[in-house]
Design an enzyme around this catalytic site. Structure first.
Site, short mmCIF file in Angstrom:
data_model
loop_
_atom_site.label_atom_id
_atom_site.label_comp_id
_atom_site.label_asym_id
_atom_site.label_seq_id
_atom_site.Cartn_x
_atom_site.Cartn_y
_atom_site.Cartn_z
CB SER A 1 -0.86 -0.01 1.27
OG SER A 1 -1.54 1.21 1.44
CE1 TYR B 1 -3.83 -1.84 5.41
CE2 TYR B 1 -3.61 0.42 4.64
CZ TYR B 1 -3.79 -0.92 4.38
OH TYR B 1 -3.92 -1.36 3.08
#
Ligand code: NAP
Length: 247
Positions: A134, A147
């Site tokens: 990501s 995250y």
């Protein structure tokens, strides 16, 4: 080429979103696709449509990984896609259960799947591990530490594995998307649809097929070419905290 003779691509988290799109695209590219996720009913529908195989998989369970990988002698591609985010709390009020979930799925699940399939990838003589990372692996944002720390972990593991496998026939690629319109935000915000839809409003987000396009490009390069890392974002998202929205 008959399906059983095609190179095998294993995709985790293939029941929805980016993993589903990657599975469909790799099938079009000539791979025999083995789809894994917890929701077997959804996997079976997709697998039937693309002539692939569906097997239930929970990447946080060693037993499930063993059953899933049973009988795989050779694999050309492993796409570690299963993952996601939970919550958006500052570190000071971190929900440790959410952190634990993010680390178990995004990080430990990826390591366990890679470990389980590396021998089969190497045996194929043309192995390729593609990690769905990501932009959260290359930048941080307030409230996102659970995250971003997990995806930074994916980045570190990907780079380490590339060093450790140097000289062996396994390529390693990290794909780092920004905002992709999937159930990602719905899952992050515990099913709050209004809050999830607001994330993608007015900015023309990436679609799962855009990410599948990059994965397909990476795995179809001549085998001496290794794409290390691809960072991709919607044009309207210059960074995690600089997003331009049309009203
Ligand atoms: P999604 O629509 O929520 O899909 C997540 C997938 O992961 C589902 O297929 C889910 O299947 C699977 N999964 C979750 N836990 C699992 C487990 N324990 N074992 C096996 N499979 C599991 O989200 P997505 O956007 O497609 O996300 C895919 C990947 O891209 C994730 O790694 C995510 O972090 C990354 N990513 C997403 C975005 C974005 O904006 N959407 C951006 C950058 C990176 P089951 O529920 O059926 O198990």
């Amino acid at each position: 080429m008959p399906v059983e003779q095609r190179p095998l691509a294993v995709v985790t988290g293939a029941s929805a979103g980016i993993g589903e799109a990657i599975s469909r695209r790799l099938s079009e590219e000539g791979f025999r696709v083995l789809l894994g996720a917890r929701r077997l009913d959804r996997l079976e529908v997709i697998a039937a449509e693309i002539g692939g195989e569906a097997r239930q998989l929970d990447v946080t369970s060693g037993e499930s990984i063993r059953d899933f990988c049973a009988g795989i002698e050779e694999a050309a591609v492993l796409v570690n896609n299963a993952g996601g985010a939970r919550g958006l709390e500052p570190v000071a009020s971190a929900q440790l259960d959410e952190w634990r979930w993010m680390w178990e799925v995004n990080v430990l699940g990826l390591v366990a799947m890679t470990k389980a399939l590396l021998p089969a990838l190497e045996r194929s003589g043309r192995g390729h591990v593609v990690n769905l990372s990501s932009t959260a692996a290359v930048e941080v944002y307030e409230g996102g530490a659970g995250y971003t720390a997990a995806k930074h972990g994916v980045n570190a593991i990907t780079k380490t594995l590339r060093l450790e496998l140097a000289g062996r026939p396994v390529r390693i690629t990290e794909v780092c998307p920004g905002m992709v319109e999937t159930d990602f935000s719905l899952n992050r915000f515990g099913g709050d649809r209004e809050r999830a839809e607001a994330v993608y409003r007015g900015l023309d987000p990436l679609q799962p097929e855009d990410v599948a396009d990059v994965v397909a490009f990476a795995v179809t390069r001549p085998f001496h070419v290794n794409l290390d890392q691809v960072v991709m974002r919607p044009l309207m998202q210059a960074s995690s905290f600089k997003v331009v929205r049309e009203s």
